[in-house]
Design a protein around this motif. Structure first.
Motif, PDB file in Angstrom:
ATOM      1  N   GLU A 184       0.823  -1.200   0.000  1.00  0.00           N
ATOM      2  CA  GLU A 184       0.000   0.000   0.000  1.00  0.00           C
ATOM      3  C   GLU A 184       0.862   1.257   0.000  1.00  0.00           C
ATOM      4  O   GLU A 184       0.556   2.244  -0.696  1.00  0.00           O
ATOM      5  N   ARG A 187       2.170   1.862  -3.457  1.00  0.00           N
ATOM      6  CA  ARG A 187       1.137   2.420  -4.341  1.00  0.00           C
ATOM      7  C   ARG A 187       1.027   3.929  -4.123  1.00  0.00           C
ATOM      8  O   ARG A 187       0.929   4.698  -5.085  1.00  0.00           O
ATOM      9  N   ARG A 188       1.068   4.361  -2.871  1.00  0.00           N
ATOM     10  CA  ARG A 188       0.990   5.788  -2.571  1.00  0.00           C
ATOM     11  C   ARG A 188       2.220   6.528  -3.091  1.00  0.00           C
ATOM     12  O   ARG A 188       2.119   7.657  -3.593  1.00  0.00           O
TER      13      ARG A 188
END
Length: 214
Positions: A184, A187-188
């Motif tokens: 995650e 992805r950011r």
């Protein structure tokens, strides 16, 4: 004015201004030597009347008598100047750019030897320099000249950025960060990398990455 240690025969031309992200007429961060306090790995604290940061490898320089010496970075924890503190990260001294929560961005500035070698290869007017010695930075010849005499010398400098993430230091590079972040967080990070004009040397983008992975 105190003398600065400068590489002999490195009379660079204004072409550097177009070849490197940043150029400087000196081989130290500060234009003059100034007081600093060094905190050592063994717990000792040393007050240094005349100190500076060497752009050769972002190490500590200090004046002892008439001699300019380079301190061993591995023996240091941090160095405090009046307006900036340098922390030992890996083998360099880096200052804190800013913090985001418990994390932080640090920067160490060093000579861009790749850009220098490219300029040497493309410019026959610059001579008398042993590239092997310059690359290793172990046996280069040097001389001392007054800072007022080096107005036309330009050295290319690049920033090395580090993150402090969860009390660990990571060199700011996509490959390194992908190993340090979870799916995650990656992805950011990639959402910031896709922004227009993103650059790994633009501090506002680097701080934005720190912000989004909180």
């Amino acid at each position: 004015m105190k003398k600065l240690v400068l590489l002999s025969t490195m009379l660079l031309m204004a072409a550097f201004k177009g070849a490197a992200q940043e150029v400087t007429p000196q081989l130290t961060v500060f234009p003059d030597f100034r007081p600093a306090t060094a905190y050592l790995a063994d717990g000792k604290k040393l007050d240094i009347p005349m100190a500076n940061i060497f752009l050769k490898n972002s190490s500590l320089l200090y004046i002892s008598g008439e001699v300019t010496k380079e301190a061993s970075t591995k023996n240091l924890l941090r160095v405090d100047f009046k307006d900036r503190t340098y922390f030992r990260i890996d083998s360099v001294l880096a200052y804190q750019v800013d913090t985001v929560g418990k994390n932080a961005l640090f920067c160490a500035k060093v000579l861009d030897l790749k850009a220098y070698r490219q300029l040497i290869a493309n410019n026959s007017n610059i001579t008398n320099l042993d590239i092997n010695d310059l690359a290793s930075m172990n046996m280069f010849q040097y001389t001392t000249i007054d800072i007022n005499d080096v107005k036309d010398i330009h050295f290319p400098v690049i920033p090395l950025y580090y993150y402090r993430l969860n009390n660990q230091y990571v060199l700011v590079h996509e490959r390194n960060l992908k190993r340090a972040l979870n799916k995650e967080e990656r992805r950011r990070m990639e959402s910031v990398m896709n922004l227009p004009n993103f650059s790994w040397t633009d501090e506002k983008f680097l701080l934005k990455i720190l912000e989004v992975i909180q």
